[in-house]
Design a protein around this motif. Structure first.
Motif, PDB file in Angstrom:
ATOM      1  N   CYS A 125       0.990  -1.338  -0.151  1.00 33.69           N
ATOM      2  CA  CYS A 125       0.049   0.032   0.047  1.00 33.69           C
ATOM      3  C   CYS A 125       1.015   1.218   0.163  1.00 33.69           C
ATOM      4  O   CYS A 125       1.763   1.487   0.894  1.00 33.69           O
ATOM      5  CB  CYS A 125      -0.870  -0.075   1.241  1.00 33.69           C
ATOM      6  SG  CYS A 125      -1.826   1.568   1.500  1.00 33.69           S
ATOM      7  N   VAL A 163      -0.067   4.078   0.577  1.00 33.26           N
ATOM      8  CA  VAL A 163      -0.157   5.125   1.408  1.00 33.26           C
ATOM      9  C   VAL A 163       0.535   4.860   2.752  1.00 33.26           C
ATOM     10  O   VAL A 163       1.033   5.792   3.490  1.00 33.26           O
ATOM     11  CB  VAL A 163      -1.833   5.348   1.587  1.00 33.26           C
ATOM     12  CG1 VAL A 163      -2.053   6.276   2.876  1.00 33.26           C
ATOM     13  CG2 VAL A 163      -2.452   5.527   0.372  1.00 33.26           C
ATOM     14  N   CYS A 164       0.381   3.807   3.282  1.00 35.94           N
ATOM     15  CA  CYS A 164       0.795   3.538   4.656  1.00 35.94           C
ATOM     16  C   CYS A 164       1.975   2.431   4.536  1.00 35.94           C
ATOM     17  O   CYS A 164       2.465   2.382   5.756  1.00 35.94           O
ATOM     18  CB  CYS A 164      -0.280   2.952   5.453  1.00 35.94           C
ATOM     19  SG  CYS A 164      -0.678   1.295   5.259  1.00 35.94           S
ATOM     20  N   CYS A 193      -7.143  -1.527   2.391  1.00 35.54           N
ATOM     21  CA  CYS A 193      -5.942  -1.742   3.340  1.00 35.54           C
ATOM     22  C   CYS A 193      -6.479  -1.613   4.826  1.00 35.54           C
ATOM     23  O   CYS A 193      -7.160  -0.931   4.947  1.00 35.54           O
ATOM     24  CB  CYS A 193      -4.860  -0.443   3.001  1.00 35.54           C
ATOM     25  SG  CYS A 193      -3.669  -0.700   4.162  1.00 35.54           S
ATOM     26  N   CYS A 228      -4.834   1.626   6.443  1.00 35.81           N
ATOM     27  CA  CYS A 228      -5.194   2.995   6.160  1.00 35.81           C
ATOM     28  C   CYS A 228      -6.295   3.133   5.481  1.00 35.81           C
ATOM     29  O   CYS A 228      -6.771   4.156   5.125  1.00 35.81           O
ATOM     30  CB  CYS A 228      -3.953   3.624   5.727  1.00 35.81           C
ATOM     31  SG  CYS A 228      -3.892   3.134   3.878  1.00 35.81           S
TER      32      CYS A 228
END
Ligand code: FE
Length: 268
Positions: free
Chosen positions: A221, A223-224, A254, A257
Motif C-alpha cells: 500500500c 499510502v501506509c 488496506c 489506512c
C-alpha cells in the motif's frame, strides 16, 4: 551508516491527542518517553506538518494513550495515516476528557497520561515537546504495543512524518549490500524475539505444477506501507491464506489506512 541500527532502539506506541476551541486532533507517536519523575514529565517529538502539533501549541495541553499490543489496526491506520484537518479520527473511538481538556482515547489502550505543555524545542523538521503529567490512569492489564511488534507483526512502516522514518528504498539498498549480508549471516536471532519465523525465512510454499508464480507476488500500500502477502491473506477481512492479490474483491481496502486496491503496487 547502517540505518538498521536505528531499528534496535526500543519504543512504545502511543496516541497523542489534543483539543482547541472544540476541534480535536491526534496522531500515532512512538517517540514518547519519561524524562523526570518529580515533577513527572514526558517528552515527545512531533513533525511540524502534523496538525496535532498546532493544536497542542495553541491549547498548551495534550494527552497520551498507550496502545495495547492487540490494538485495532484500523484505529492505528486512521490516527497514523489520516489528517485531522479533513478526517474525524474520533468519530469511531471512545474518548474521555480528564483534567486538561485534551481527549483521552480509551479504546485499544492500556493507560493514559494527561499533560500540560511546559517546554517546546525546535529541532528543524520536528518540535520536541515536554509535558508535565497532571493526571494518569490505567485502562487494561493487557500488554502494551511496542514499535518492534508494530514493524515485525503488523508489518507496518513508520509514516513519513515520524521522527524514526527511514525510506523503504534506503532500507532495501542496505539489506542487499554485501556488508548487510555478512552481518545478517553472523547475527544470531534470540529465540522468542518477536520475529515471525515464517516471514524471516521466506516460507513460500513449494511451487506445484499448476502454480503461477505471479500469484505469490506481494503488493504494498503506497499510502501506509502495509504489505499484502498472498500466503497470509487477510483473515480479518475474510481473505483466506493463499489468495493472490488479483483475486481480492474490487472493494478490498488496506486494513491499516483504508486505501482502496488502486493504492497498491507490486512490491517487486
Ligand atoms: Fe494502507
Amino acid at each position: 551508516m547502517q540505518y538498521k541500527a536505528f531499528h534496535k532502539l526500543s519504543y512504545g506506541m502511543y496516541l497523542v491527542t489534543s483539543a482547541w476551541e472544540g476541534a480535536r486532533a491526534g496522531y500515532v507517536a512512538n517517540t514518547v518517553f519519561q524524562v523526570t519523575s518529580a515533577p513527572p514529565q514526558v517528552a515527545l517529538s512531533c513533525h511540524k506538518n502534523n496538525d496535532t502539533l498546532q493544536v497542542i501549541l495553541k491549547s498548551g495541553v495534550f494527552s497520551i494513550s498507550v496502545l495495547k499490543r492487540e490494538a485495532d489496526v484500523s484505529l492505528i491506520g486512521e490516527f497514523g495515516f489520516m489528517s485531522s484537518s479533513w478526517f474525524d479520527k474520533f468519530a469511531k473511538v471512545n474518548a474521555e476528557v480528564k483534567s486538561t481538556g485534551a481527549p483521552v482515547v480509551t479504546d485499544s489502550c492500556v493507560a493514559w497520561l494527561d499533560c500540560r505543555l511546559v517546554h517546546s524545542l525546535d529541532l528543524g523538521t520536528h518540535q520536541l515537546l515536554i509535558g508535565e503529567v497532571l493526571d494518569s490512569g490505567l485502562l487494561s492489564r493487557e500488554e502494551p504495543l511496542t514499535y518492534q511488534w508494530y514493524r515485525d507483526h503488523l508489518k507496518m512502516l513508520a509514516p513519513r512524518n515520524a521522527p524514526t522514518y527511514i525510506d523503504r528504498e534506503t532500507l532495501e539498498k542496505e539489506e542487499n549490500s554485501p556488508a548487510s549480508e555478512a552481518s545478517e549471516a553472523s547475527a544470531t536471532e534470540p529465540s522468542g524475539s518477536g520475529t515471525d519465523p515464517g516471514r524471516a525465512m521466506d516460507a513460500s510454499p513449494a511451487p506445484t505444477q499448476e502454480h503461477d508464480p505471479d500469484d505469490d507476488e506481494q503488493y504494498i500500500c503506497v499510502v501506509c506501507g502495509y504489505v499484502y502477502r498472498p500466503e497470509d491473506g487477510d483473515p480479518a477481512a475474510g481473505i483466506p491464506p493463499g489468495t493472490p492479490f488479483s483475486d481480492l474483491p474490487e472493494d478490498y481496502r488496506c486494513p491499516i489506512c483504508n486505501a482502496g486496491k488502486d493504492y497498491f503496487k507490486p512490491l517487486g
